[in-house]
Design a protein around this motif. Structure first.
Motif, PDB file in Angstrom:
ATOM      1  N   ASN A  62      -7.490   8.200   6.752  1.00  0.00           N
ATOM      2  CA  ASN A  62      -6.997   6.859   7.071  1.00  0.00           C
ATOM      3  C   ASN A  62      -7.897   6.274   8.146  1.00  0.00           C
ATOM      4  OD1 ASN A  62      -4.158   5.621   8.964  1.00  0.00           O
ATOM      5  ND2 ASN A  62      -5.370   4.554   7.431  1.00  0.00           N
ATOM      6  N   GLY A 112       0.834  -1.199   0.000  1.00  0.00           N
ATOM      7  CA  GLY A 112       0.000   0.000   0.000  1.00  0.00           C
ATOM      8  C   GLY A 112       0.872   1.254   0.000  1.00  0.00           C
ATOM      9  N   LYS A 113       2.030   1.152   0.620  1.00  0.00           N
ATOM     10  CA  LYS A 113       2.939   2.287   0.734  1.00  0.00           C
ATOM     11  C   LYS A 113       3.319   2.847  -0.637  1.00  0.00           C
ATOM     12  CE  LYS A 113       6.086   2.668   4.329  1.00  0.00           C
ATOM     13  NZ  LYS A 113       7.245   2.205   5.119  1.00  0.00           N
ATOM     14  N   LEU A 144       0.414   4.869  -2.154  1.00  0.00           N
ATOM     15  CA  LEU A 144       0.263   6.187  -1.532  1.00  0.00           C
ATOM     16  C   LEU A 144       1.361   7.133  -2.038  1.00  0.00           C
ATOM     17  CD1 LEU A 144      -0.388   4.757   2.031  1.00  0.00           C
ATOM     18  CD2 LEU A 144      -2.063   6.078   0.702  1.00  0.00           C
ATOM     19  N   ILE A 178      -6.242   0.458   4.376  1.00  0.00           N
ATOM     20  CA  ILE A 178      -5.465  -0.769   4.514  1.00  0.00           C
ATOM     21  C   ILE A 178      -5.894  -1.607   5.738  1.00  0.00           C
ATOM     22  CG2 ILE A 178      -3.506   0.185   5.822  1.00  0.00           C
ATOM     23  CD1 ILE A 178      -2.367  -1.551   2.943  1.00  0.00           C
ATOM     24  N   VAL A 224      -6.816   3.309  -1.347  1.00  0.00           N
ATOM     25  CA  VAL A 224      -5.692   2.366  -1.279  1.00  0.00           C
ATOM     26  C   VAL A 224      -6.051   1.242  -0.317  1.00  0.00           C
ATOM     27  CG1 VAL A 224      -3.261   2.101  -0.616  1.00  0.00           C
ATOM     28  CG2 VAL A 224      -4.021   4.175  -1.791  1.00  0.00           C
ATOM     29  N   SER A 225      -5.787   0.015  -0.740  1.00  0.00           N
ATOM     30  CA  SER A 225      -6.058  -1.126   0.123  1.00  0.00           C
ATOM     31  C   SER A 225      -4.945  -2.147  -0.082  1.00  0.00           C
ATOM     32  CB  SER A 225      -7.441  -1.703  -0.220  1.00  0.00           C
ATOM     33  OG  SER A 225      -7.783  -2.722   0.691  1.00  0.00           O
ATOM     34  N   TYR A 235       3.105   9.621   5.685  1.00  0.00           N
ATOM     35  CA  TYR A 235       2.349  10.615   4.900  1.00  0.00           C
ATOM     36  C   TYR A 235       3.096  11.949   4.771  1.00  0.00           C
ATOM     37  CZ  TYR A 235      -1.821   7.641   5.767  1.00  0.00           C
ATOM     38  OH  TYR A 235      -2.712   6.616   5.851  1.00  0.00           O
ATOM     39  N   ASP A 252      -6.889   5.865   2.715  1.00  0.00           N
ATOM     40  CA  ASP A 252      -6.039   4.707   3.013  1.00  0.00           C
ATOM     41  C   ASP A 252      -6.853   3.739   3.875  1.00  0.00           C
ATOM     42  OD1 ASP A 252      -4.191   2.894   3.922  1.00  0.00           O
ATOM     43  OD2 ASP A 252      -2.715   4.377   4.577  1.00  0.00           O
ATOM     44  N   ALA A 288      -4.742  -0.074  -5.538  1.00  0.00           N
ATOM     45  CA  ALA A 288      -5.400   1.232  -5.441  1.00  0.00           C
ATOM     46  C   ALA A 288      -6.378   1.371  -6.596  1.00  0.00           C
ATOM     47  CB  ALA A 288      -4.366   2.348  -5.485  1.00  0.00           C
TER      48      ALA A 288
END
Ligand SMILES: Cc1ncc(COP(=O)(O)O)c(C=O)c1O
Length: 393
Positions: free
Chosen positions: A173, A102-103, A106, A208, A236-237, A130, A206, A253
């Protein structure tokens, strides 16, 4: 290589605070010390056997080569199913990108949109990366400060007060790291109303930690609650936290086609496709049985309750009840004088007593620390006893 070779962009960022603490704990452990690490954001459960089977199957059948940059069609289809079934977001496989965790998704979303002078509103306390991602891209971090008595959620009015013509993104998030904040449907609707008045603002959602929600309510996410805003929401997952697959490095994403295309363009030049074996494993995670997630959630909820109770029994410590994810954000304000008002010193003191946690200041907070409760109950009990002893001195 000396400092002057480093780019301005790199000079604006620091290494991840959580990784730094985890590395320190690992070094102490390797030197023979008995350290319990509650600093890392990783489920302690084993990766499910059907996922491992899919990874082994991929190895045995030669799925060990390049895939399309944005992911195999098979995984993008499985991810579209995940977005629809688990998050309520309708999307097509060509509106999905597969990333190395996921990083990376993002990072890419911010890197392809944020430039000099652009503002990104980041609720604080925030996940460590972030602000670093925003700064690396040249943008300005605008903190939206949230409070424990409000369960670390912001009100729509707080958001609107920070929006300017330069605002490019709002980061959401939920469930959140490090506070466990969960944004209910009604609150997202209110946030959506504000966003409708400010068409220049996009939202990076986000999700996740979506399956780890202890409120009993189904997961709510902006693109599903306000579908009319979906063309400016990037969601984003992934499988890292939900399926105990952190080492596979797979994230997904979805968002407007132009953004997904731009993220793919960057990825094609930066890293290429996510691991082919990891992608096959992620297909099994999204398409395979999901029932065990409820069991895991229940285990996490019990651990959360154990940790909260222990924290509240230690004089000087307090915490809001995290509604999701697997972190407890602990306030230690009454004890801070002993540590020169420096919560890094407090975290190092706890490390000396055998427990690795991360100082609140690493997350834009202060006077406290974050505990991950993604550890076995017996380990958590021992850790809480050590923390109590360390602070009793
Ligand atoms: C809030 C949040 N977003 C994203 C990530 C990244 O997850 P991944 O391991 O899939 O890159 C993490 C991991 O710590 C996280 O806590």
């Amino acid at each position: 290589m000396s400092h002057e070779h480093l780019s301005q962009a790199l000079r604006r960022i620091a290494a991840s605070g959580t990784t730094a603490m985890t590395d320190r704990a690992t070094a102490l452990r390797e030197a023979g010390r008995d350290i319990i690490s509650l600093s890392v954001g990783e489920p302690d459960f084993d990766t499910p056997p059907h996922v491992l089977g899919a990874a082994q199957g991929a190895l045995n059948t030669g799925h060990t080569k390049y895939t399309p940059v944005t992911g195999t069609l098979r995984l993008r289809q499985a991810a579209a199913l995940h977005f629809r079934r688990d998050l309520g977001i309708e999307c097509r496989p060509d509106e999905v990108i597969v990333t190395a965790g996921g990083k990376q998704a993002l990072f890419e979303a911010l890197a392809v949109t944020v430039g000099e002078g652009d503002e990104v509103i980041v609720p604080s306390p925030w996940w460590v990366s972030y602000p670093q991602m925003v700064r690396f891209a040249g943008g300005k971090v605008v903190p939206l400060i949230t409070q424990p008595h409000h369960l670390y959620r912001f009100d729509p009015g707080d958001l609107e007060a920070l929006i300017t013509s330069a605002t490019q993104w709002l980061i959401l998030n939920s469930p959140g790291n490090p506070t466990g904040a969960v944004y209910p449907r009604e609150l997202l609707r209110g946030i959506g109303e504000v966003l409708r008045r400010h068409p220049q603002v996009m939202v990076l959602s986000d999700d996740i930690y979506a399956p780890l929600n202890y409120t009993g309510e189904p997961h709510a996410t902006l693109a599903a609650v306000c579908p009319e805003l979906a063309d400016r929401v990037c969601t984003v997952s992934g499988v890292s936290k939900s399926h105990a697959m952190t080492g596979f490095r797979i994230g997904v994403a979805t968002g407007p086609a132009w953004l997904i295309e731009a993220m793919g363009r960057l990825q094609s030049n930066a890293s290429g496709n996510a691991s082919a074996v990891g992608q096959a494993a992620a297909v099994a995670a999204f398409e395979g049985p999901q029932e065990f997630l409820q069991e895991w959630r229940e285990r996490f909820r019990q651990r959360r309750d154990l940790v909260i109770q222990a924290i509240r029994a230690i004089p000087g410590l307090s915490t809001a009840t995290p509604d999701g994810a697997f972190y407890c954000f602990v306030d230690a304000k009454p004890l801070m004088k002993r540590f020169g008002s420096d919560d890094t010193k407090l975290a190092l003191h706890l490390l000396e007593h055998g427990v690795a946690v991360v100082a609140a200041s690493a997350f834009g907070g202060r006077d406290g620390f974050r505990i991950s409760f993604a550890a076995d109950e017996a380990v958590l009990e021992e850790a809480m006893q050590r923390i109590a002893a360390a602070l009793r001195e």
